[in-house]
Design an enzyme around this catalytic site. Structure first.
Site, short mmCIF file in Angstrom:
data_model
loop_
_atom_site.label_atom_id
_atom_site.label_comp_id
_atom_site.label_asym_id
_atom_site.label_seq_id
_atom_site.Cartn_x
_atom_site.Cartn_y
_atom_site.Cartn_z
CG ASP A 178 -1.94 -1.14 1.19
OD1 ASP A 178 -1.92 -1.92 0.23
OD2 ASP A 178 -2.74 -1.26 2.15
CE LYS A 215 -3.57 -4.41 1.22
NZ LYS A 215 -4.28 -3.55 2.13
CB CYS A 225 -2.26 -2.74 5.28
SG CYS A 225 -3.92 -2.04 5.17
C1 C5J Z 1 -3.03 0.55 5.55
C2 C5J Z 1 -4.74 1.77 6.72
N1 C5J Z 1 -2.55 0.37 4.34
N2 C5J Z 1 -3.94 2.15 7.69
N3 C5J Z 1 -4.29 1.07 5.65
O1 C5J Z 1 -2.38 0.30 6.54
O2 C5J Z 1 -5.93 2.07 6.74
#
Ligand code: C5J
Length: 221
Positions: A24, A129, A162
């Site tokens: 991400d 995702k 994540c």
């Molecule tokens: C991720 C989030 N990628 N913190 N998403 O950690 O909402």
């Protein structure tokens, strides 16, 4: 068998079984005006790891090892976004709302893209995702099985959300998991430290942790 100097002990790996998963590294989490900022977070903390993640990517590319990138994002009609996720709290922008980088966390919008410095190269897999974990509602597991991958190195953001969720999913599926400690970041430094501590505690109950230098040194061998 190759070895990465790691915590809580050395991480043995087979080059034909290992892959990098970069979680991400999207504009929506890392740049002002995106989802992360809409939740009141300081995105500057996450920007600081870009050069380190880039070095890790270069190391895996130079070694000819597989690379997977993930993006947390939803379909434009939000059919894969549970109301419990979209409606929680009172953020400045909700998932799907129009913001400075297009609709927040929506596939195909500029904010859902990976930051330009870490853009995937042709041949690298990008997994979209809807959840925090990269195995939930995606083909990641099948793709890894198809390639014979059993060992995963993790980088990306955020460490305790994540990244940690995906590591736990992978650990339960039998993968050896290692987190690159300086190629991951959180909006909350104490949460990052705690997540890494949790991963390596109890004899590596979720996995291993090593610095990018330690990983690259082992890949060079
Ligand atoms: C991720 C989030 N990628 N913190 N998403 O950690 O909402």
């Amino acid at each position: 068998m190759h070895r990465i100097a790691a915590q809580p002990f050395e991480f043995p790996f087979q080059p034909d079984r290992i892959a990098l998963v970069v979680i991400d590294m999207q504009r929506d989490f890392i740049e002002p005006g995106g989802f992360g900022a809409s939740l009141g977070n300081d995105v500057g903390l996450l920007q600081a790891i870009l050069p380190t993640v880039e070095r890790l990517l270069h190391g895996f590319r130079a070694a000819g090892l597989p690379i997977f990138h993930t993006r947390e994002c939803h379909l434009p009609d939000l059919s894969d976004c549970p109301p419990a996720k979209r409606l929680r709290g009172a953020p400045a922008l909700r998932i799907g709302d129009a913001g400075p980088m297009g609709r927040v966390l929506i596939a195909g919008q500029p904010g859902a893209d990976i930051v330009p410095a870490l853009a995937p190269l042709p041949g690298e897999v990008v997994i979209d995702k809807p959840g925090k974990g990269a195995f939930y509602a995606t083909a990641l597991g099948e793709m890894l099985t198809g390639l014979g991958i059993r060992q995963l190195v993790f980088a990306g953001v955020t460490t305790e959300v994540c990244v940690q969720t995906t590591m736990r999913e992978a650990n339960d599926r039998g993968y050896d998991c290692l987190i690159a400690t300086d190629a991951t970041e959180s909006y909350f430094p104490a949460f990052k430290a705690a997540a890494i501590d949790m991963i390596i505690a109890q004899g590596g109950i979720v996995g291993w942790a090593a610095t990018t230098d330690q990983i690259l040194e082992a890949l060079d061998d």
